[in-house]
Design an enzyme around this catalytic site. Structure first.
Site, PDB file in Angstrom:
ATOM      1  N   ILE A  79       0.837  -1.204   0.000  1.00 59.25           N
ATOM      2  CA  ILE A  79       0.000   0.000   0.000  1.00 59.25           C
ATOM      3  C   ILE A  79       0.874   1.256   0.000  1.00 59.25           C
ATOM      4  O   ILE A  79       0.962   1.973  -0.990  1.00 59.25           O
ATOM      5  CB  ILE A  79      -0.950  -0.006   1.218  1.00 59.25           C
ATOM      6  CG1 ILE A  79      -1.882  -1.222   1.159  1.00 59.25           C
ATOM      7  CG2 ILE A  79      -1.767   1.283   1.280  1.00 59.25           C
ATOM      8  CD1 ILE A  79      -2.717  -1.431   2.411  1.00 59.25           C
ATOM      9  N   CYS A  80       1.523   1.504   1.108  1.00 52.86           N
ATOM     10  CA  CYS A  80       2.258   2.759   1.303  1.00 52.86           C
ATOM     11  C   CYS A  80       3.508   2.861   0.444  1.00 52.86           C
ATOM     12  O   CYS A  80       3.985   3.962   0.170  1.00 52.86           O
ATOM     13  CB  CYS A  80       2.616   2.926   2.779  1.00 52.86           C
ATOM     14  SG  CYS A  80       1.195   2.762   3.868  1.00 52.86           S
TER      15      CYS A  80
END
Length: 216
Positions: free
Chosen positions: A124-125
Site C-alpha cells: 500500500i504505502c
C-alpha cells in the site's frame, strides 16, 4: 535488445521514507505493529541502515506519515534523528503519498530522477506511490528489506505488481553498494555502517584491520 542497466547515481537520487510509524522501530505500536515479514530487530537494523546511508551520501530525503492523529501513530523518531534536514510531510489522510500535493511537490523540488523508496505497508504505502512515480517517468528503486507488511505472500504479490510496472527491487545493502561504486572511496566511513547494520560484517572488518596493522 537487452535492458539498459540503470545504475543508482548519488547525484541524481532522493530517498523516500513512507509511513514508518510507531513510537520507535522496536515497539509494536502504530503501523509498524503490522509488519510480520521481518523480525523487529531485523527491520530496525535495515531501516536505520538505509537512513544512515542517505545521511552518509548527503542525499536528499523526504519523510512522510499518514493520519498521525488517528491510530497510525507518529513517524518513528530514529529516522528524523538520523536525517534532521529531511522535511516531514504529515499527510492528513491520503493513503497514496503522491496524492498529497505537498509530498508530490517536495519530490519534484529535489530535481532528482531516481527515487529510492521504502515504507510500511509494502503493498500500500510503498506500492501506490511507487506506481504513481513510475507513471510520471521516474526511475523507482524499492528497498525490499526496509519495507514491511503482513506476511511474505502479501510482500511477494506487491513485489510482482511493482516489477511489472518497471520498479527495481533492491535491499538496503545493494542500494549502498551501487551508490558507493568503489570501496576505496572511503573504506573507514562506508564499512562502519556495514559493521553496524550487516550482521557478521564486523568479523570481516576485524580481519582487514588486522592485516593492515600487520603490514605497517
Amino acid at each position: 535488445m537487452p535492458a539498459a542497466y540503470k545504475r543508482l547515481d548519488v547525484d541524481n537520487c532522493v530517498f523516500l521514507f513512507v509511513d514508518h510509524q510507531a513510537s520507535n522501530l522496536l515497539l509494536s505500536s502504530g503501523l509498524i505493529q503490522l509488519v510480520h515479514d521481518f523480525e523487529p530487530n531485523q527491520f530496525h537494523t535495515n531501516v536505520l541502515g538505509l537512513a544512515k546511508m542517505a545521511q552518509y551520501y548527503n542525499a536528499p530525503a523526504i519523510l512522510t506519515s499518514s493520519f498521525e492523529t488517528g491510530p497510525n501513530g507518529p513517524i518513528v523518531k530514529e529516522i528524523p534523528e538520523t536525517l534532521p534536514k529531511a522535511p516531514i510531510i504529515r499527510r492528513p489522510g491520503q493513503i497514496n503519498a503522491m496524492d498529497n500535493e505537498d509530498f508530490a511537490a517536495a519530490v519534484t523540488a529535489t530535481g532528482k530522477q531516481q527515487v529510492i523508496i521504502s515504507g510500511v505497508l509494502t503493498e500500500i504505502c510503498v506500492a501506490f506511490p511507487a506506481l504513481t512515480l513510475i507513471e510520471k517517468g521516474y526511475d523507482v528503486f524499492v528497498v525490499t528489506d526496509a519495507s514491511g507488511t503482513f506476511a511474505e505472500h502479501t510482500r511477494e504479490a506487491a513485489h510482482k505488481r511493482m516489477v511489472q510496472a518497471g520498479c527495481q527491487l533492491l535491499n538496503w545493502a545493494a542500494v549502498s553498494a551501487e551508490l558507493q561504486r568503489d570501496w576505496r572511496r572511503d573504506v573507514a566511513g562506508y564499512s562502519k555502517i556495514w559493521t553496524n547494520h550487516v550482521p557478521g560484517y564486523w568479523c570481516l572488518l576485524q580481519s582487514y584491520q588486522a592485516k593492515e596493522a600487520a603490514q605497517k
